[in-house]
Design a protein around this motif. Sequence first.
Motif, short mmCIF file in Angstrom:
data_model
loop_
_atom_site.label_atom_id
_atom_site.label_comp_id
_atom_site.label_asym_id
_atom_site.label_seq_id
_atom_site.Cartn_x
_atom_site.Cartn_y
_atom_site.Cartn_z
N SER A 10 0.82 -1.26 -0.09
CA SER A 10 0.09 -0.04 -0.18
C SER A 10 0.67 1.21 0.01
CB SER A 10 -0.91 0.02 1.18
OG SER A 10 -1.74 -1.14 1.41
N ILE A 11 0.27 2.17 -0.44
CA ILE A 11 0.68 3.52 -0.21
C ILE A 11 -0.16 4.38 -0.03
CG2 ILE A 11 2.47 3.25 -2.22
CD1 ILE A 11 -0.12 5.88 -2.90
N ILE A 16 -2.00 18.37 -0.19
CA ILE A 16 -1.04 19.13 0.72
C ILE A 16 -1.35 20.71 0.73
CG2 ILE A 16 0.26 17.27 0.99
CD1 ILE A 16 2.36 18.80 -0.97
N GLY A 17 -2.59 21.01 0.18
CA GLY A 17 -2.84 22.42 0.17
C GLY A 17 -2.57 23.41 -1.01
N GLN A 18 -1.91 22.87 -1.93
CA GLN A 18 -2.06 23.68 -3.30
C GLN A 18 -2.35 22.61 -4.18
OE1 GLN A 18 2.24 24.04 -4.70
NE2 GLN A 18 1.54 24.76 -6.63
N PHE A 19 -3.47 23.26 -4.78
CA PHE A 19 -4.32 22.45 -6.02
C PHE A 19 -3.39 21.81 -6.88
CE2 PHE A 19 -6.23 21.76 -9.86
CZ PHE A 19 -7.20 21.22 -9.60
N GLY A 20 -3.71 20.48 -6.92
CA GLY A 20 -2.91 19.43 -7.67
C GLY A 20 -1.73 19.19 -7.49
N ARG A 21 -1.30 19.41 -6.11
CA ARG A 21 0.22 18.95 -5.64
C ARG A 21 -0.34 17.83 -4.41
NH1 ARG A 21 4.89 22.36 -5.41
NH2 ARG A 21 5.03 21.45 -7.40
N TYR A 22 0.60 16.62 -4.38
CA TYR A 22 0.24 15.53 -3.39
C TYR A 22 1.56 14.87 -2.83
CZ TYR A 22 -3.64 16.22 -6.75
OH TYR A 22 -4.59 16.59 -7.68
N LEU A 23 1.33 14.43 -1.56
CA LEU A 23 2.39 13.84 -0.92
C LEU A 23 1.89 12.45 -1.11
CD1 LEU A 23 4.74 14.01 0.96
CD2 LEU A 23 3.43 13.91 2.67
N LEU A 24 2.99 11.55 -1.61
CA LEU A 24 2.81 10.10 -1.72
C LEU A 24 3.78 9.56 -0.65
CD1 LEU A 24 2.76 9.90 -5.50
CD2 LEU A 24 0.86 9.98 -4.03
N SER A 25 3.40 8.44 -0.13
CA SER A 25 4.18 7.66 1.07
C SER A 25 4.24 6.40 0.45
CB SER A 25 3.74 8.13 2.31
OG SER A 25 3.91 9.56 2.66
N ALA A 26 5.42 5.71 0.61
CA ALA A 26 5.55 4.49 0.38
C ALA A 26 6.51 3.87 1.19
CB ALA A 26 6.06 3.83 -0.74
#
Length: 141
Positions: A10-11, A16-26
């Motif tokens: 799973s990830i 994260i507060g800016q449209f179109g920006r994401y924090l991904l964690s693996a």
Amino acid sequence: MTAQTTETVSITSAAIGQFGRYLLSARTNHFISDQRVAVGGPGEAINAGELLLSSLGSCSLGLIQKTAKEEGIALREAGSEVSFRRHATDPTQYKWIRIVVRLSGVTAGEAETLVAGFTANCPIYNTLKRGGPVGISWTVS
């Protein structure tokens, strides 16, 4: 004979507060992914389609090297270029996905064996090739 594994991988991802920006964690690895500029995102970080292509590139090289080691093939160098084109009339599909593998230090027959080691064993490649099952669920808070 290789051992079969049934681990769940799973990830997590979060806006994260800016449209179109994401924090991904693996596991303990964290990175930023952006939506493409064409759909209103920042377009600076790697995007979802590029992540898909990257996973195919990584899987191809990993399994090619594994096969070379198992078969005693003296693979000198390996690389791949993976690309897709979106379908012209249905943007929810890719018209094609292509994987070009570059190998050196091997014969044509050995190259065929190495690439077959990838195509026979990569779940990412085979799921895409077959149009495998994808499920979705959601919660609201």
